[in-house]
Design a protein around this motif. Structure first.
Motif, PDB file in Angstrom:
ATOM      1  N   ARG A  29       1.844   2.326  13.154  1.00  0.00           N
ATOM      2  CA  ARG A  29       0.896   1.544  12.347  1.00  0.00           C
ATOM      3  C   ARG A  29       0.428   0.288  13.078  1.00  0.00           C
ATOM      4  NH1 ARG A  29       2.462  -2.958   9.096  1.00  0.00           N
ATOM      5  NH2 ARG A  29       0.592  -3.760   8.089  1.00  0.00           N
ATOM      6  N   LYS A  35       0.771  -9.874   8.158  1.00  0.00           N
ATOM      7  CA  LYS A  35       0.353  -8.459   8.098  1.00  0.00           C
ATOM      8  C   LYS A  35       1.318  -7.546   8.842  1.00  0.00           C
ATOM      9  CE  LYS A  35      -3.994  -7.285   7.967  1.00  0.00           C
ATOM     10  NZ  LYS A  35      -4.802  -7.223   6.747  1.00  0.00           N
ATOM     11  N   GLY A  50      -2.522   3.248   7.994  1.00  0.00           N
ATOM     12  CA  GLY A  50      -1.116   2.941   7.734  1.00  0.00           C
ATOM     13  C   GLY A  50      -0.926   2.271   6.386  1.00  0.00           C
ATOM     14  N   ASN A  51       0.297   2.334   5.874  1.00  0.00           N
ATOM     15  CA  ASN A  51       0.659   1.615   4.655  1.00  0.00           C
ATOM     16  C   ASN A  51       1.267   0.273   5.044  1.00  0.00           C
ATOM     17  OD1 ASN A  51      -0.011   3.441   2.526  1.00  0.00           O
ATOM     18  ND2 ASN A  51       1.759   4.700   3.090  1.00  0.00           N
ATOM     19  N   GLY A  52       0.521  -0.791   4.824  1.00  0.00           N
ATOM     20  CA  GLY A  52       1.065  -2.124   5.058  1.00  0.00           C
ATOM     21  C   GLY A  52       1.839  -2.590   3.842  1.00  0.00           C
ATOM     22  N   SER A  64      -6.456  -1.521  13.781  1.00  0.00           N
ATOM     23  CA  SER A  64      -6.023  -0.733  12.622  1.00  0.00           C
ATOM     24  C   SER A  64      -5.942  -1.615  11.374  1.00  0.00           C
ATOM     25  CB  SER A  64      -4.645  -0.135  12.868  1.00  0.00           C
ATOM     26  OG  SER A  64      -4.613   0.594  14.069  1.00  0.00           O
ATOM     27  N   TRP A  65      -6.365  -2.869  11.510  1.00  0.00           N
ATOM     28  CA  TRP A  65      -6.282  -3.847  10.408  1.00  0.00           C
ATOM     29  C   TRP A  65      -4.842  -4.071   9.965  1.00  0.00           C
ATOM     30  CZ3 TRP A  65     -10.854  -4.694   6.663  1.00  0.00           C
ATOM     31  CH2 TRP A  65     -12.062  -4.602   7.369  1.00  0.00           C
ATOM     32  N   SER A  66      -3.909  -3.791  10.837  1.00  0.00           N
ATOM     33  CA  SER A  66      -2.503  -3.973  10.470  1.00  0.00           C
ATOM     34  C   SER A  66      -1.884  -5.100  11.296  1.00  0.00           C
ATOM     35  CB  SER A  66      -1.740  -2.680  10.736  1.00  0.00           C
ATOM     36  OG  SER A  66      -1.844  -2.331  12.105  1.00  0.00           O
ATOM     37  N   GLU A  90       0.869  -1.178   0.000  1.00  0.00           N
ATOM     38  CA  GLU A  90       0.000   0.000   0.000  1.00  0.00           C
ATOM     39  C   GLU A  90       0.908   1.231   0.000  1.00  0.00           C
ATOM     40  OE1 GLU A  90      -3.625  -1.944   2.654  1.00  0.00           O
ATOM     41  OE2 GLU A  90      -2.015  -0.895   3.676  1.00  0.00           O
ATOM     42  N   HIS A 108       2.075  -6.319   3.274  1.00  0.00           N
ATOM     43  CA  HIS A 108       1.874  -7.680   3.769  1.00  0.00           C
ATOM     44  C   HIS A 108       2.697  -8.645   2.929  1.00  0.00           C
ATOM     45  CE1 HIS A 108      -2.372  -5.938   4.795  1.00  0.00           C
ATOM     46  NE2 HIS A 108      -1.412  -5.381   5.504  1.00  0.00           N
ATOM     47  N   GLU A 153      -7.341   2.517  -1.383  1.00  0.00           N
ATOM     48  CA  GLU A 153      -7.466   2.001  -0.007  1.00  0.00           C
ATOM     49  C   GLU A 153      -8.124   3.043   0.900  1.00  0.00           C
ATOM     50  OE1 GLU A 153      -7.314   0.024   2.377  1.00  0.00           O
ATOM     51  OE2 GLU A 153      -6.448  -1.867   1.698  1.00  0.00           O
ATOM     52  N   ARG A 162      -8.356 -10.140   9.594  1.00  0.00           N
ATOM     53  CA  ARG A 162      -7.497  -9.015   9.211  1.00  0.00           C
ATOM     54  C   ARG A 162      -6.906  -8.279  10.406  1.00  0.00           C
ATOM     55  NH1 ARG A 162     -11.020 -10.005   5.286  1.00  0.00           N
ATOM     56  NH2 ARG A 162     -10.279 -10.034   3.141  1.00  0.00           N
ATOM     57  N   GLU A 190      -3.637   0.549  -3.233  1.00  0.00           N
ATOM     58  CA  GLU A 190      -3.026  -0.783  -3.104  1.00  0.00           C
ATOM     59  C   GLU A 190      -3.017  -1.445  -4.469  1.00  0.00           C
ATOM     60  OE1 GLU A 190      -4.298  -3.375   0.078  1.00  0.00           O
ATOM     61  OE2 GLU A 190      -4.069  -5.150  -1.191  1.00  0.00           O
TER      62      GLU A 190
HETATM   63  N1  GLU Z   1      -3.758  -0.587   5.772  1.00  0.00           N
HETATM   64  C1  GLU Z   1      -3.750  -1.811   6.532  1.00  0.00           C
HETATM   65  C2  GLU Z   1      -2.346  -2.059   7.068  1.00  0.00           C
HETATM   66  O1  GLU Z   1      -1.758  -1.184   7.565  1.00  0.00           O
HETATM   67  C3  GLU Z   1      -4.246  -2.989   5.748  1.00  0.00           C
HETATM   68  C4  GLU Z   1      -5.667  -2.906   5.297  1.00  0.00           C
HETATM   69  C5  GLU Z   1      -6.035  -4.183   4.569  1.00  0.00           C
HETATM   70  O2  GLU Z   1      -5.647  -4.312   3.402  1.00  0.00           O
HETATM   71  O3  GLU Z   1      -6.607  -5.072   5.169  1.00  0.00           O
HETATM   72  O4  GLU Z   1      -1.832  -3.126   7.030  1.00  0.00           O
END
Ligand code: GLU
Ligand code: MG
Length: 450
Positions: free
Chosen positions: A300, A341, A241-243, A305-307, A136, A245, A189, A318, A196
């Motif tokens: 992040r 993640k 945040g910018n993940g 935060s889904w991170s 991302e 993964h 995103e 997630r 993303e």
């Molecule tokens: N932005 C999220 C992160 O910091 C991820 C969001 C997602 O794609 O599930 O990892």
């Protein structure tokens, strides 16, 4: 591709300069360039580099590592297979480099050689790894004072953001394709200006090389559109945040059979898959120092935060650090994979991917198994429930993550003394430098450098 072919292609394409790239311990992509007329010689002899570059932090402050001072030399030795003519910069090509000692052996601080050695370990266990980063990034503009602002205020997956982003994203997609990187899926995103764009998995070395090319490409294309692209883990305090993964699966020696697949398991994950995940989860509190290695990373990695903020494991969860991704209909066996993640683009991808695989292989050797699959947000559980499920909060700061890494004998052995010592010196110095400064200084430096 061999060296002669590289020189021939460079000449034929009218290339003038060829970048010899590496990634240092701060996660910064650096390099030197040779003129094409000297390329043939440089393919044999490499380009000389001071070992001090691996002791340089994100602020170009040289750290006191005895082997990395003003005396000495290593060589940037390009991998001919990584040769690419840059689609976004006329007359320039690039190659990814190993760092060799003067006796021609891989230098003991070389990140790319570390990843190669881990891939080799997997091969001796009859395993091939397929992996990719899923990045991302944020598209932004700088105002007159040099402060960054997201390029728009559009919503998650919104068509307004697509419309605003498409001219840039299309140029990024074409530029990635031209470098042999296969785009898979794109969407705007959650964060303002955040996008993303996923790419196909490959062998680990190519995946790490691709991450370097991806960061270079996105930044360069955005610049040509008058924008700044940032992979900073937390680009703005109040935005997502910018993940980055890391997706991974294990395959047989022939690369034909996905060894993570088991039809009979409720999540279609094999015993080998559970073991590999268990290794990553077991080592994760130290591993995040390598996969989320900047001060900014820990803004992040927060709950909800889904991170991912916990050492949790779950199907399509997630908020879990390791997620079992649900299979693709019509491509079930080949598509089963997992996702880490707790990973971002401030990492040196060679160290990060290498350490993730090493941890997973350890899980297989020890025949570990994750305690449980978690199908709720781990932040919603009580402390007691988390304890019962062996779910730990991940380190809350770079300093905490480094403390765990430093005392982890597994990673000391896997990385080797100089690699770990120089990484620790660089990262401890970043921790100290940003701790003394205002938040704005940290945001600015991470925004611009990643
Ligand atoms: N932005 C999220 C992160 O910091 C991820 C969001 C997602 O794609 O599930 O990892
Ligand atoms: Mg995403």
């Amino acid at each position: 591709m061999n060296s002669e072919e590289v020189v021939r292609q460079a000449q034929q394409a009218g290339v003038e300069l060829v970048e010899f790239l590496f990634v240092d311990n701060s996660g910064t992509i650096r390099g030197k360039l040779t003129h094409v007329d000297h390329l043939a010689g440089r393919m044999v002899g490499g380009i000389g580099l001071t070992p001090a570059m691996m002791a340089m932090n994100l602020l170009d402050q040289l750290q006191p590592v005895p082997e990395m001072g003003p005396v000495g030399e290593v060589r940037l030795m390009p991998d001919p297979d990584s040769f690419r003519i840059l689609p976004y910069q006329p007359r320039v090509a690039s190659m990814m480099c190993d760092l060799l000692a003067l006796d021609h052996a891989p230098w003991s601080a070389c990140p790319r050689s570390f990843l190669k050695s881990v891939v080799q370990q997997a091969a001796t266990m009859g395993l091939q790894v397929r992996t990719t980063y899923e990045d991302e990034f944020t598209l932004a503009q700088a105002d007159e004072e040099g402060t960054y602002h997201p390029m728009d205020e559009a919503l998650c997956f919104s068509s307004i953001a697509m419309d605003a982003g498409n001219p840039i994203i299309l140029d990024i997609v074409s530029a990635l394709k031209a470098q042999g990187i296969q785009p898979e899926q794109y969407y705007p995103e959650l964060g303002h200006g955040q996008h993303e764009l996923s790419i196909s998995p490959t062998d680990p070395l190519t995946a790490a090389d691709n991450q370097v090319r991806y960061r270079e490409t996105v930044r360069a294309v955005a610049k040509r559109h008058g924008l700044v692209a940032s992979f900073a883990p937390k680009p703005f305090a109040d935005e997502a945040g910018n993940g980055a993964h890391i997706h991974f699966s294990l395959w047989d020696e022939a690369g034909q059979k996905n060894l993570f697949w088991d039809f009979a398991d409720p999540h279609h994950l094999s015993e080998l898959g559970y073991q590999f995940a268990a290794g990553i989860l077991h080592h994760l509190p130290g591993l995040v120092a390598l996969t989320c290695p900047s001060v900014n990373s820990y803004r992040r990695l927060r709950p909800q935060s889904w991170s991912s903020a916990f050492t949790a494991f779950g199907p399509d969860n997630r908020e879990a650090a390791v997620r079992i991704a649900s299979i693709f209909w019509g491509n079930e066996e080949k598509s089963i994979n997992m996702e880490l993640k707790a990973s971002d683009s401030s990492a040196n991808p060679y160290l990060a991917i290498g350490a993730v695989i090493a941890a997973g292989l350890d899980g297989i050797r020890q025949a570990w198994r994750p305690t449980a699959t978690v199908e709720v947000d781990p932040a919603a559980l009580t402390e007691e429930q988390r304890e019962r499920l062996h779910i730990q909060r991940l380190p809350g700061s770079l300093a905490e993550a480094l403390d765990v890494l430093e005392t982890n004998s597994f990673f000391r052995e896997a990385l080797g003394d100089l690699r770990l010592r120089s990484f620790m010196a660089v990262k401890r110095s970043e921790q100290a430098a940003f701790a003394q400064a205002e938040d704005a200084f940290e945001f600015k430096h991470h925004f611009y450098k990643f």
